[in-house]
Design a protein around this motif. Structure first.
Motif, PDB file in Angstrom:
ATOM      1  N   GLN A 272       0.804  -1.223   0.000  1.00 17.93           N
ATOM      2  CA  GLN A 272       0.000   0.000   0.000  1.00 17.93           C
ATOM      3  C   GLN A 272       0.837   1.273   0.000  1.00 17.93           C
ATOM      4  N   PRO A 291       0.581  -5.481 -10.147  1.00 20.53           N
ATOM      5  CA  PRO A 291      -0.270  -4.289 -10.027  1.00 20.53           C
ATOM      6  C   PRO A 291      -1.660  -4.588  -9.468  1.00 20.53           C
ATOM      7  N   LYS A 292      -2.127  -5.825  -9.598  1.00 17.22           N
ATOM      8  CA  LYS A 292      -3.438  -6.188  -9.070  1.00 17.22           C
ATOM      9  C   LYS A 292      -3.417  -6.300  -7.543  1.00 17.22           C
ATOM     10  N   GLN A 293      -2.236  -6.528  -6.995  1.00 23.61           N
ATOM     11  CA  GLN A 293      -2.122  -6.713  -5.543  1.00 23.61           C
ATOM     12  C   GLN A 293      -1.353  -5.597  -4.851  1.00 23.61           C
ATOM     13  N   SER A 294      -0.616  -4.805  -5.613  1.00 21.05           N
ATOM     14  CA  SER A 294       0.274  -3.803  -5.037  1.00 21.05           C
ATOM     15  C   SER A 294       0.066  -2.444  -5.690  1.00 21.05           C
ATOM     16  N   LYS A 295      -0.179  -1.428  -4.853  1.00 21.46           N
ATOM     17  CA  LYS A 295      -0.348  -0.065  -5.368  1.00 21.46           C
ATOM     18  C   LYS A 295       0.970   0.530  -5.836  1.00 21.46           C
ATOM     19  N   VAL A 296       2.068  -0.047  -5.401  1.00 18.45           N
ATOM     20  CA  VAL A 296       3.397   0.494  -5.735  1.00 18.45           C
ATOM     21  C   VAL A 296       4.224  -0.532  -6.507  1.00 18.45           C
TER      22      VAL A 296
END
Length: 457
Positions: A272, A291-296
């Motif tokens: 996040q 990208p589906k699991q991590s905002k960065v």
């Protein structure tokens, strides 16, 4: 990491245990089980959740239904350890690690898999390809040269960092950082008012939660849990310095409510963008770059685990694996699941559904030779494989020790010991006591346990 006689083992923990409850009477390796239901108790980490989502493929192939029970790591360990130690038969397959396998195999709690592999047809044997499993991984899951578990995924530990936050602050993470450098970075990147902290580190009590990364810090600072006489070393200079460093780092620049943070919580914070760094299991790399699991996802950087006075024991070796309980009443069905979930075919199945970066890492040579995996995981695959290959569970400390294990001590009593000590130290993290007081109390408790167990006179 997400890390046993019964009275000694129910202390808490890094290894978890997955289980299969199956229907009818005890099967011989040559029997062919069909149908029935397998109840699997597993930990709530990403790779196991992916396994659950793909299990319909196993059911379709073998006609065996599967029911999952997902529990937090510490809770799962306690429940499964109780079942396996008493021969309760509630579970048929347990997810175990490099800590449990030799202890449980010695106690005859889990099954030697050699007879089952020997019954495979030549075609099935070639398809599974045991020779493709990384040799250090097989060694960690063996007892007296017999394989007692098969690897679901393997891991070491490394440093994750947010490249954007580093660049914005004019900082550069070296490939091989030191703990003093990490602390310096954390100090500069810690901005509580902006809901951004310098580092996330496990402080959730448990030998396999807080205890895992803490032990690598103790190792690399030149400390150890025991000397060659099995005398606890928790108040020795090197160990005290390491623990004070860890607790001070978390208290000053770590996540709020750190004593509630284990692997899963720190992984979430990193994904996040709430923390600039995280030192933990290499298995998180795939999720953090998705990208589906991590905002960065695009900002995640990778480095080796930090070191201090020695590189020894600075990074761990762990393999989450599947083993059969000796009390299982449907071993053939269990073995089918074991080999399905740890096969080359399963890795390809995950790749097709989730992408190559998401496949279970650290188990097979062919994965690291696969051009698709190299392309998807190129930023971290080399660090992961090299960290696993250089982790040495038998030469993990600066001074000699009588035990095996990098982030744990390979004796049954450690599950209780590690949990007691981390509970004491969580009090120091929370500010209820000093590190020195917590270590003094731990020294007394561990000495008493070691005397009762016969290690000390």
């Amino acid at each position: 990491m997400r890390p046993s006689s019964l009275a000694l083992l129910l202390g808490g923990g890094l290894v978890l245990s997955l289980a299969l409850l199956v229907g009818v009477g005890r099967a011989h390796p040559s029997a062919h089980a069909k149908g029935g239901t397998l109840t699997i108790a597993t930990v709530n980490n990403g790779d196991m959740i992916v396994m659950q989502s793909l299990t319909k493929n196993f059911t379709k192939k073998y006609g065996i239904k599967v029911k999952y029970v997902t529990l937090p790591e510490n809770t799962l360990r306690q429940k499964v350890t109780a079942d396996v130690a008493t021969g309760g038969g509630q579970f048929d397959i347990v997810t175990v690690g490099t800590y449990e396998v030799p202890i449980w195999a010695k106690n005859k709690w889990i099954v030697n898999l050699k007879p089952y592999f020997s019954k495979l047809s030549p075609a099935a044997s070639r398809a599974y390809d045991l020779k493709d499993v990384i040799s250090k991984v097989k060694s960690g899951l063996s007892y007296k040269n017999n394989l007692y578990a098969v690897p679901f995924y393997g891991e070491s530990s490394m440093t994750y960092y947010n490249k954007k936050l580093f660049a914005d602050a004019g900082l550069k993470m070296p490939l091989h950082p030191t703990w003093s450098q990490v602390k310096s970075f954390a100090a500069k990147l810690d901005k509580p008012s902006a809901n951004q902290y310098g580092i996330c580190l496990r402080a959730l009590p448990g030998w396999g939660e807080f205890g895992a990364p803490l032990t690598t810090v103790i190792n690399t600072f030149g400390g150890r849990w025991f000397n060659m006489k099995w005398e606890p070393q928790l108040t020795s200079g090197a160990t005290k310095k390491a623990v004070n460093f860890y607790v001070d780092l978390v208290r000053k620049y770590g996540e709020p409510g750190a004593t509630s943070s284990g692997f899963t919580e720190c992984e979430t914070a990193m994904a996040q963008g709430k923390t600039a760094m995280w030192v933990d299991a290499t298995v998180a790399a795939g999720a953090l770059t998705d990208p589906k699991q991590s905002k960065v996802a695009k900002d995640i950087g990778f480095a080796y685990a930090p070191t201090a006075v020695t590189p020894r024991g600075s990074h761990w070796l762990w393999i989450w694996s599947l083993a059969m309980e000796a009390s299982s009443k449907k071993k053939d069905a269990a073995f089918k699941f074991l080999t399905w979930a740890t096969s080359k075919g399963y890795i390809k199945l995950v790749a097709g559904k989730k992408g190559w970066a998401a496949v279970p890492p650290g188990t097979r040579i062919s994965t690291y030779k696969n051009p698709n995996y190299k392309k998807a995981a190129g930023k971290f695959a080399g660090i992961v494989l090299n960290s696993m290959n250089t982790a040495d569970p038998k030469h993990q400390t600066l001074k000699p020790v009588p035990y095996v294990g990098v982030q744990f001590v390979g004796i049954p009593e450690f599950q209780n010991i590690g949990t007691l000590v981390t509970q004491n130290l969580a009090g120091a993290v929370a500010g209820h006591t000093s590190v020195d007081s917590a270590l003094s109390r731990s020294q007394r408790q561990v000495t008493r346990i070691m005397k009762q167990a016969g290690y000390l006179k």
